[in-house]
Write a protein that holds these residues in place. Structure first.
Motif, mmCIF file in Angstrom:
data_model
loop_
_atom_site.group_PDB
_atom_site.id
_atom_site.type_symbol
_atom_site.label_atom_id
_atom_site.label_comp_id
_atom_site.label_asym_id
_atom_site.label_seq_id
_atom_site.Cartn_x
_atom_site.Cartn_y
_atom_site.Cartn_z
ATOM 1 N N SER A 7 -38.699 55.030 94.383
ATOM 2 C CA SER A 7 -38.589 56.399 93.886
ATOM 3 C C SER A 7 -37.772 56.452 92.591
ATOM 4 O O SER A 7 -38.154 57.127 91.629
ATOM 5 N N LYS A 8 -36.663 55.720 92.560
ATOM 6 C CA LYS A 8 -35.837 55.688 91.344
ATOM 7 C C LYS A 8 -36.602 55.033 90.196
ATOM 8 O O LYS A 8 -36.545 55.500 89.052
ATOM 9 N N ALA A 9 -37.331 53.957 90.491
ATOM 10 C CA ALA A 9 -38.129 53.286 89.455
ATOM 11 C C ALA A 9 -39.223 54.221 88.946
ATOM 12 O O ALA A 9 -39.477 54.285 87.736
ATOM 13 N N ASN A 10 -39.858 54.964 89.848
ATOM 14 C CA ASN A 10 -40.903 55.903 89.431
ATOM 15 C C ASN A 10 -40.349 57.011 88.550
ATOM 16 O O ASN A 10 -41.016 57.456 87.618
ATOM 17 N N ALA A 11 -39.120 57.439 88.811
ATOM 18 C CA ALA A 11 -38.489 58.440 87.949
ATOM 19 C C ALA A 11 -38.294 57.868 86.541
ATOM 20 O O ALA A 11 -38.461 58.583 85.547
ATOM 21 N N MET A 12 -37.946 56.586 86.457
ATOM 22 C CA MET A 12 -37.807 55.934 85.150
ATOM 23 C C MET A 12 -39.156 55.860 84.438
ATOM 24 O O MET A 12 -39.247 56.104 83.227
ATOM 25 N N VAL A 13 -40.202 55.541 85.189
ATOM 26 C CA VAL A 13 -41.546 55.458 84.612
ATOM 27 C C VAL A 13 -41.965 56.813 84.047
ATOM 28 O O VAL A 13 -42.567 56.886 82.973
ATOM 29 N N MET A 14 -41.617 57.885 84.752
ATOM 30 C CA MET A 14 -41.993 59.226 84.296
ATOM 31 C C MET A 14 -41.386 59.574 82.942
ATOM 32 O O MET A 14 -41.897 60.446 82.245
ATOM 33 N N THR A 15 -40.307 58.896 82.579
ATOM 34 C CA THR A 15 -39.687 59.127 81.270
ATOM 35 C C THR A 15 -39.931 57.938 80.334
ATOM 36 O O THR A 15 -39.182 57.719 79.379
ATOM 37 N N ASN A 16 -40.988 57.176 80.627
ATOM 38 C CA ASN A 16 -41.426 56.046 79.797
ATOM 39 C C ASN A 16 -40.389 54.935 79.664
ATOM 40 O O ASN A 16 -40.358 54.229 78.657
ATOM 41 N N LYS A 17 -39.560 54.775 80.668
ATOM 42 C CA LYS A 17 -38.566 53.695 80.672
ATOM 43 C C LYS A 17 -39.114 52.539 81.504
ATOM 44 O O LYS A 17 -38.612 52.205 82.569
ATOM 45 N N TRP A 18 -40.191 51.932 80.973
ATOM 46 C CA TRP A 18 -40.924 50.894 81.704
ATOM 47 C C TRP A 18 -40.046 49.688 82.023
ATOM 48 O O TRP A 18 -40.030 49.203 83.159
ATOM 49 N N ASP A 19 -39.368 49.183 81.012
ATOM 50 C CA ASP A 19 -38.557 47.982 81.202
ATOM 51 C C ASP A 19 -37.400 48.250 82.172
ATOM 52 O O ASP A 19 -37.087 47.397 83.004
#
Length: 126
Positions: A7-19
């Protein structure tokens, strides 16, 4: 908990923080074994897939599918990634493996059948 990490990783993905997302999952992988580890590998594979890093995506998806061979989601992710890599024989192979699973959902089977048909059409030159 693997779902919290995802869930935390997906929140990062939603803001384009892939790495940041893939690194966060990587930093927590050592804590898990079995199905939880496979789940996180699949999640990290998804992050790689979204940033068009198909080599790393396929590596994670393959390990997850080896760890959980009856998980249709993992097999479908392998198949779709191979299709994106234009490795159509491998895409069809994994989609067909999914169709053999008794545990596969109807929706996963439909996606797999459509993927096989697309690969067949390309092979036929259409």
């Amino acid at each position: 908990d693997p779902k919290t990490i995802a869930s935390k990783a997906n929140a990062m993905v939603m803001t384009n923080k892939w790495d940041e997302a893939s690194n966060y999952i990587s930093a927590n992988l050592h804590r898990f074994k079995g199905p939880d580890r496979a789940f996180l590998l699949n999640e990290r594979g998804g992050v790689y897939y979204l940033k068009d890093d198909f080599d790393n995506a396929i590596a994670d998806y393959l390990i997850a599918s080896e760890m959980e061979p009856d998980n249709s989601t993992y097999l479908l992710n392998v198949a779709k990634t191979y299709e994106s890599m234009e490795s159509l024989n491998n895409a069809s192979l994994f989609a067909k493996r999914l169709l053999e699973l008794k545990s596969a959902t109807d929706s996963d089977k439909v996606v797999a059948q459509n993927l096989i048909q697309r690969c067949d059409r390309i092979h036929a030159g259409h």
